[in-house]
Design an enzyme around this catalytic site. Structure first.
Site, mmCIF file in Angstrom:
data_model
loop_
_atom_site.group_PDB
_atom_site.id
_atom_site.type_symbol
_atom_site.label_atom_id
_atom_site.label_comp_id
_atom_site.label_asym_id
_atom_site.label_seq_id
_atom_site.Cartn_x
_atom_site.Cartn_y
_atom_site.Cartn_z
ATOM 1 N N CYS A 77 1.999 5.020 -5.289
ATOM 2 C CA CYS A 77 0.577 4.444 -5.137
ATOM 3 C C CYS A 77 -0.167 4.288 -3.711
ATOM 4 O O CYS A 77 0.357 3.434 -3.071
ATOM 5 C CB CYS A 77 0.631 3.037 -5.777
ATOM 6 S SG CYS A 77 -1.020 2.076 -5.715
ATOM 7 N N CYS B 195 -2.188 1.483 -2.886
ATOM 8 C CA CYS B 195 -1.466 0.085 -2.370
ATOM 9 C C CYS B 195 -0.675 0.344 -1.039
ATOM 10 O O CYS B 195 -0.657 -0.488 -0.258
ATOM 11 C CB CYS B 195 -0.299 0.039 -3.381
ATOM 12 S SG CYS B 195 -0.528 0.344 -5.086
ATOM 13 N N ASP B 196 -0.259 1.581 -0.716
ATOM 14 C CA ASP B 196 0.768 1.676 0.438
ATOM 15 C C ASP B 196 0.318 2.424 1.483
ATOM 16 O O ASP B 196 0.877 2.753 2.422
ATOM 17 C CB ASP B 196 2.212 2.159 -0.151
ATOM 18 C CG ASP B 196 2.707 1.016 -1.064
ATOM 19 O OD1 ASP B 196 2.382 -0.247 -1.023
ATOM 20 O OD2 ASP B 196 3.457 1.474 -1.973
#
Ligand code: NAP
Length: 311
Positions: A137, A140-141
């Protein structure tokens, strides 16, 4: 213990565009739907930066924002949402049984909208770096990889989207794909490969991950045509090779295909009369927010008709 004196008319399992649309239609049909949205409600769109292909948003919209809107819209008409996971179900008798954190709920009709989750490569060295160097992701990261060199694995829209998004942070992004042809749509492919900070390596598969005491340092890439190998340096990697349906908790309860996707019998009905399914949990062909939303609407209308005919 059975919660409440009578069964709910409709319980929706899972959120996302299919679930919230099913919730909206079921609520407007006065079916008093209850949704178990999961601990991470909203589904995959919560991990998507920009949605540019959902009709009605001329300048696009963030995935999480869109899910908040869909939820609010359905709640306005009476959908009750609980951010909890369903542990198991029993569809062998009606009303159907649904267990959530040890509590038992009953429903006359069920709509399953649990979607799908990212697939990992499963190669040597991966487990040690899951969430610590290797991710599925970018939204997200991605920010953890500022000014670093990273690779993105895959040749579909997800890989293109992740690679393009990651150029915000990374100094260089290399897309690693196992063959020459790309599944990605032309517009997303071109946006990615024409970016000055994105390189592409075709005919390469990750054979194993390399690391030292500080973390991920690279990968061994194999050419599937002749088995030859080379190393690539990277301190971050994003796997974007597709998804698998979230149907583990339904084993033996509804018919699924070999990959675990729920199969429809008539319209959106599953192999169990009164149990319906919509969205990515049944769809491995289109997998779009708009198609999932459309199918969620169909499932709620099918459930309404079916319930009507039970009396
Ligand atoms: P996908 O289209 O199924 O593409 C998966 C890619 O991963 C393919 O290129 C595939 O290679 C590769 N792959 C699969 N298994 C692999 C393995 N073990 N090792 C190496 N490579 C592997 O999946 P997706 O990109 O997640 O897209 C899914 C759906 O969501 C599509 O319908 C897509 O249009 C949609 N989507 C839309 C957007 C958007 O419009 N904003 C964004 C993301 C996704 P092969 O081609 O060789 O099979």
């Amino acid at each position: 213990m059975l919660v409440g004196s009578k069964a709910h008319k409709v319980i929706i399992i899972g959120s996302g565009p299919a679930g919230y649309t099913a919730g909206l239609y079921a609520a407007r049909a006065l079916l008093d739907p209850l949704m178990f949205a999961g601990y991470m409600s909203g589904g995959q769109l919560m991990l998507t930066s920009d949605v540019e292909n959902f009709p009605g948003y001329p300048v696009g919209i963030g995935g999480p924002e869109m899910m908040i809107h869909m939820r609010e819209q359905a709640e306005r008409f009476g959908l009750e949402v609980r951010d909890k996971n369903v542990e198991r179900v029993d569809f062998s008798e009606r009303p159907f049984g649904i267990w959530v954190e040890g509590e038992e709920f009953r429903a006359e009709a069920v709509i399953i909208c649990t979607g799908a989750e990212a697939i990992w490569l499963g190669v040597e060295g991966e487990d040690a770096h899951r969430g610590r160097g290797i991710s599925t992701c970018a939204t997200c990261d991605g920010a953890f990889f500022r000014d670093e060199e990273i690779i993105v694995i895959g040749g579909g829209d997800s890989a293109m989207e992740e690679a393009t998004f990651l150029t915000r942070f990374a100094s260089k992004v290399t897309i690693v794909h196992r063959r020459e042809g790309f599944r990605a749509s032309k517009v997303m492919y071109e946006r990615a490969v024409n970016h000055p900070n994105i390189a592409v390596k075709t005919f390469r598969q990750v054979k194993s991950w390399l690391s030292d005491k500080n973390g991920l340092t690279g990968a061994v890439l194999e050419d599937p045509r002749d088995g030859s190998e080379e190393e690539i340096s990277c301190t971050g990697a994003f796997i974007a090779i597709g998804h698998k349906p979230m149907t583990g908790f339904l084993e033996g309860e509804v018919e699924m295909d070999d990959s675990g996707y729920i199969m429809h019998t008539e319209h959106t009905m599953t192999s169990v009369a009164g149990v319906f399914a919509a969205g990515d949990v049944v769809d491995k062909r289109y997998r779009q927010a708009v198609t999932a939303a459309g199918m969620g609407c169909q499932a709620a209308m099918d459930a309404e008709k079916w319930l009507e005919n039970q009396h």
